[in-house]
Design an enzyme around this catalytic site. Structure first.
Site, PDB file in Angstrom:
ATOM      1  N   GLY A   1     102.353 -17.144  12.167  1.00  0.00           N
ATOM      2  CA  GLY A   1     103.139 -16.773  11.102  1.00  0.00           C
ATOM      3  C   GLY A   1     102.329 -15.459  10.210  1.00  0.00           C
TER       4      GLY A   1
ATOM      5  N   GLY B   1     103.229 -14.277   7.462  1.00  0.00           N
ATOM      6  CA  GLY B   1     104.038 -14.184   5.943  1.00  0.00           C
ATOM      7  C   GLY B   1     102.706 -13.998   4.983  1.00  0.00           C
TER       8      GLY B   1
ATOM      9  CB  VAL C   1     105.316 -20.953  17.005  1.00  0.00           C
ATOM     10  CG1 VAL C   1     104.705 -22.191  17.293  1.00  0.00           C
ATOM     11  CG2 VAL C   1     104.205 -19.750  16.869  1.00  0.00           C
TER      12      VAL C   1
ATOM     13  CD  GLU D   1     112.878 -14.066  -8.863  1.00  0.00           C
ATOM     14  OE1 GLU D   1     112.813 -13.877  -7.454  1.00  0.00           O
ATOM     15  OE2 GLU D   1     112.013 -13.559  -9.422  1.00  0.00           O
TER      16      GLU D   1
ATOM     17  CB  ALA E   1     104.399 -15.448  -2.588  1.00  0.00           C
ATOM     18  CD  GLN E   2     100.322 -17.601  -8.886  1.00  0.00           C
ATOM     19  OE1 GLN E   2      99.454 -17.426  -9.661  1.00  0.00           O
ATOM     20  NE2 GLN E   2     101.259 -17.980  -9.307  1.00  0.00           N
TER      21      GLN E   2
HETATM   22  P1  FAD Z   1     106.406 -16.867   4.754  1.00  0.00           P
HETATM   23  O1  FAD Z   1     106.327 -15.700   3.769  1.00  0.00           O
HETATM   24  O2  FAD Z   1     107.865 -17.414   4.656  1.00  0.00           O
HETATM   25  O3  FAD Z   1     106.040 -16.345   6.062  1.00  0.00           O
HETATM   26  C1  FAD Z   1     106.268 -16.946   7.126  1.00  0.00           C
HETATM   27  C2  FAD Z   1     106.159 -16.158   8.687  1.00  0.00           C
HETATM   28  O4  FAD Z   1     106.283 -17.060   9.726  1.00  0.00           O
HETATM   29  C3  FAD Z   1     107.544 -15.102   8.658  1.00  0.00           C
HETATM   30  O5  FAD Z   1     106.858 -13.835   8.961  1.00  0.00           O
HETATM   31  C4  FAD Z   1     108.145 -15.498   9.877  1.00  0.00           C
HETATM   32  O6  FAD Z   1     109.021 -14.925  10.599  1.00  0.00           O
HETATM   33  C5  FAD Z   1     107.245 -16.397  10.469  1.00  0.00           C
HETATM   34  N1  FAD Z   1     107.790 -17.429  11.345  1.00  0.00           N
HETATM   35  C6  FAD Z   1     108.503 -18.704  11.036  1.00  0.00           C
HETATM   36  N2  FAD Z   1     108.687 -19.331  11.767  1.00  0.00           N
HETATM   37  C7  FAD Z   1     108.270 -18.790  13.141  1.00  0.00           C
HETATM   38  C8  FAD Z   1     108.140 -19.276  14.188  1.00  0.00           C
HETATM   39  N3  FAD Z   1     108.680 -20.427  14.722  1.00  0.00           N
HETATM   40  N4  FAD Z   1     107.373 -18.530  15.327  1.00  0.00           N
HETATM   41  C9  FAD Z   1     106.800 -17.428  14.917  1.00  0.00           C
HETATM   42  N5  FAD Z   1     106.701 -16.866  13.502  1.00  0.00           N
HETATM   43  C10 FAD Z   1     107.689 -17.569  12.656  1.00  0.00           C
HETATM   44  N6  FAD Z   1     106.978 -17.304  -4.957  1.00  0.00           N
HETATM   45  C11 FAD Z   1     106.155 -16.580  -5.798  1.00  0.00           C
HETATM   46  O7  FAD Z   1     105.140 -16.898  -6.080  1.00  0.00           O
HETATM   47  N7  FAD Z   1     106.767 -15.844  -6.860  1.00  0.00           N
HETATM   48  C12 FAD Z   1     107.984 -15.396  -6.596  1.00  0.00           C
HETATM   49  O8  FAD Z   1     108.506 -14.578  -7.355  1.00  0.00           O
HETATM   50  C13 FAD Z   1     109.067 -15.929  -5.639  1.00  0.00           C
HETATM   51  N8  FAD Z   1     110.090 -15.385  -5.587  1.00  0.00           N
HETATM   52  C14 FAD Z   1     110.733 -15.809  -4.518  1.00  0.00           C
HETATM   53  C15 FAD Z   1     112.174 -15.359  -4.090  1.00  0.00           C
HETATM   54  C16 FAD Z   1     113.031 -15.836  -3.092  1.00  0.00           C
HETATM   55  C17 FAD Z   1     114.235 -15.141  -2.802  1.00  0.00           C
HETATM   56  C18 FAD Z   1     112.388 -16.662  -2.141  1.00  0.00           C
HETATM   57  C19 FAD Z   1     113.343 -17.074  -0.909  1.00  0.00           C
HETATM   58  C20 FAD Z   1     111.058 -17.294  -2.351  1.00  0.00           C
HETATM   59  C21 FAD Z   1     110.376 -16.743  -3.496  1.00  0.00           C
HETATM   60  N9  FAD Z   1     109.079 -17.319  -3.824  1.00  0.00           N
HETATM   61  C22 FAD Z   1     108.163 -16.630  -4.623  1.00  0.00           C
HETATM   62  C23 FAD Z   1     108.329 -18.180  -2.634  1.00  0.00           C
HETATM   63  C24 FAD Z   1     107.352 -17.541  -1.738  1.00  0.00           C
HETATM   64  O9  FAD Z   1     108.300 -16.560  -1.150  1.00  0.00           O
HETATM   65  C25 FAD Z   1     107.041 -18.397  -0.646  1.00  0.00           C
HETATM   66  O10 FAD Z   1     106.447 -19.412  -1.114  1.00  0.00           O
HETATM   67  C26 FAD Z   1     106.280 -17.679   0.384  1.00  0.00           C
HETATM   68  O11 FAD Z   1     106.916 -16.629   1.032  1.00  0.00           O
HETATM   69  C27 FAD Z   1     105.574 -18.792   1.382  1.00  0.00           C
HETATM   70  O12 FAD Z   1     104.644 -17.847   2.001  1.00  0.00           O
HETATM   71  P2  FAD Z   1     104.450 -18.290   3.735  1.00  0.00           P
HETATM   72  O13 FAD Z   1     103.355 -17.474   4.189  1.00  0.00           O
HETATM   73  O14 FAD Z   1     104.083 -19.705   3.580  1.00  0.00           O
HETATM   74  O15 FAD Z   1     105.683 -17.920   4.520  1.00  0.00           O
END
Ligand code: FAD
Length: 404
Positions: free
Chosen positions: A10, A12, A81, A170, A317-318
């Site tokens: 991932g 993200g 994955v 939002e 995200a934080q």
């Molecule tokens: P993600 O950022 O979701 O990344 C996951 C990655 O894994 C992606 O690139 C995806 O393509 C990849 N992936 C997924 N499944 C697979 C697979 N099976 N195989 C290969 N790759 C895969 N949080 C804040 O702190 N502040 C905010 O203002 C805020 N605003 C938000 C607004 C919106 C509209 C949304 C939807 C969420 C918001 N959040 C905010 C929450 C925040 O975005 C998430 O908590 C954060 O993105 C989590 O990060 P992560 O790395 O776990 O996952």
């Protein structure tokens, strides 16, 4: 000695932060690092509500992963994955498999519909770039079609948002700015458009400061949003939704339903047989899976308990980025077999919820802010996230500089 194989799943906030910090911390000869992601780009999930409403082009919210990884140190694999087999230290993907010595699971979130009938089939969810693009185009299609039909169907111009949590609010903030543009573009009387937000809890933005919640609701209502608070979505159909408030049942016909009321961790967690709550693994203090000391989990697939409240930290995200930083440090300790693993201690600086281009509410370093000041802060937070992963050049390429 054989170099340990580190596989990060991932790209993200959590996975990419782990990768860029680890590539800084360890040398080429110390570890082999592989990053796996569905796409060859990273997207700013926290900007997806803008791409969904159409106030920001979807290309603005993503950038190539190759822009931020050091190709000499990190091998990138574009694949999906499917399953992790911890006993064999293997990751199964659609097009191949990988073995690891250390694994980082950072597969993010998926929409959770809590078994509500029809939501999966008929509602949209703001979950990735393509989903956001589909929402934008669907809404635009409804507006474009309205005036071309002989028999006008006003429900085409009704947009329902399920959930007045962070994501729902939002998204509404962007919609109220986008709808007047769409009305001008497609010769539509703005009075025909309805934007309805349905929230089951007794308040919008549960858990947020009540004064700020009132500000947000007033601002959105002033721009045309109808709130149905304390009202639950019972069913989603091809025609709209069925809601209930106490014993009162109502059908709302709508051309667009966007579900923004629930997320869970990746289904890959369940597929792989880990003990989890809605795809989130309760990690040990060092962010590892209990019983699997070679597997770390960061971001929305991890569950960390806030000891002050005895409740899980909300997935943000934080937190994902802070977990990524620590995970990289702990991996470096294990790779070098030097030093001690550090426990995760989140440093929550605050929360800012945008209400469109130039408005927001938030609590930052314990201080309440709203209006343009909060909106400025939100953009600084967005730019900071870019800076932490890609430095000043990424901020210059993708940053938000239109402040007022
Ligand atoms: P993600 O950022 O979701 O990344 C996951 C990655 O894994 C992606 O690139 C995806 O393509 C990849 N992936 C997924 N499944 C697979 C697979 N099976 N195989 C290969 N790759 C895969 N949080 C804040 O702190 N502040 C905010 O203002 C805020 N605003 C938000 C607004 C919106 C509209 C949304 C939807 C969420 C918001 N959040 C905010 C929450 C925040 O975005 C998430 O908590 C954060 O993105 C989590 O990060 P992560 O790395 O776990 O996952």
């Amino acid at each position: 000695m054989k170099k340990p194989n580190v596989v990060i799943l991932g790209a993200g906030y959590g996975g990419l932060m782990t990768t860029v910090r680890l590539q800084e911390l360890v040398g080429i000869n110390e570890a082999s690092i592989t990053l796996v992601n569905k796409n060859d780009y990273h997207y700013e999930t926290t900007w997806l509500h803008e791409a969904s409403a159409g106030t920001l082009h979807h290309d603005r919210v993503r950038y190539p992963i190759s822009d931020v990884i050091d190709r000499n140190k990190v091998k990138f694999v574009k694949d999906t994955v499917v399953k992790i087999v911890p006993d064999e230290k293997k990751v199964l993907m659609k097009n191949g498999e990988l073995t690891y010595d250390y694994l980082v699971i950072a597969l993010g979130f998926e929409s959770e519909t809590f078994g509500i009938k029809g939501l999966k089939e008929y509602a949209f969810s703001i979950s990735n770039v393509n989903a956001a693009r589909q929402i934008r185009e669907h809404i635009e299609y409804q507006f474009a079609t309205y005036n071309t039909e002989e028999e006008k169907r006003d429900e085409r111009l009704t947009i329902v948002v399920g959930g007045a949590g962070f994501t729902g609010i939002e998204f509404l903030g962007e919609l109220v700015n986008r709808v007047p543009e769409l009305c001008r573009e497609y010769d539509i009387d703005p009075h025909k458009v309805r934007i309805i937000c349905v929230e089951a809890a007794p308040t919008a933005l549960p858990g947020f400061d009540p004064e700020l919640v009132e500000y947000a609701v007033n601002q959105l209502e002033r721009k045309g949003v109808e709130f149905k608070i304390g009202t639950a979505i019972k069913e989603c159909t091809p025609e709209g939704i069925i809601v209930a408030k106490g014993d009162d049942i109502e059908e709302i016909k709508a051309g667009t339903v966007v579900w923004a009321a629930g997320v869970r961790g990746s289904h890959v967690i369940d597929e792989s047989g880990f003990e989890a709550m809605r795809g989130r693994i309760k990690v040990d203090p060092f962010l590892r899976v209990p019983g699997h000391e070679d597997i770390f989990v960061v971001g929305d697939c991890s569950l960390v308990i806030n000891e002050e409240t005895n409740r899980p930290y909300p997935p943000t995200a934080q937190i994902a980025m802070q977990e990524g930083e620590l995970c990289a440090k702990n991996l470096a300790v294990l790779i070098r077999q030097q030093g001690e693993l550090q426990p995760f201690r989140p440093d929550i600086k605050g929360t800012v919820c945008s209400l469109g281009e130039d408005d927001a509410i938030g609590v930052v370093f314990g201080k309440k802010i709203w209006g343009t000041k909060a909106s400025f802060m939100k953009k600084m937070i967005d730019n900071r996230a870019l800076y932490l992963i890609g430095g000043p050049s990424l901020v210059m390429k993708k940053g938000k500089f239109k402040f007022f």
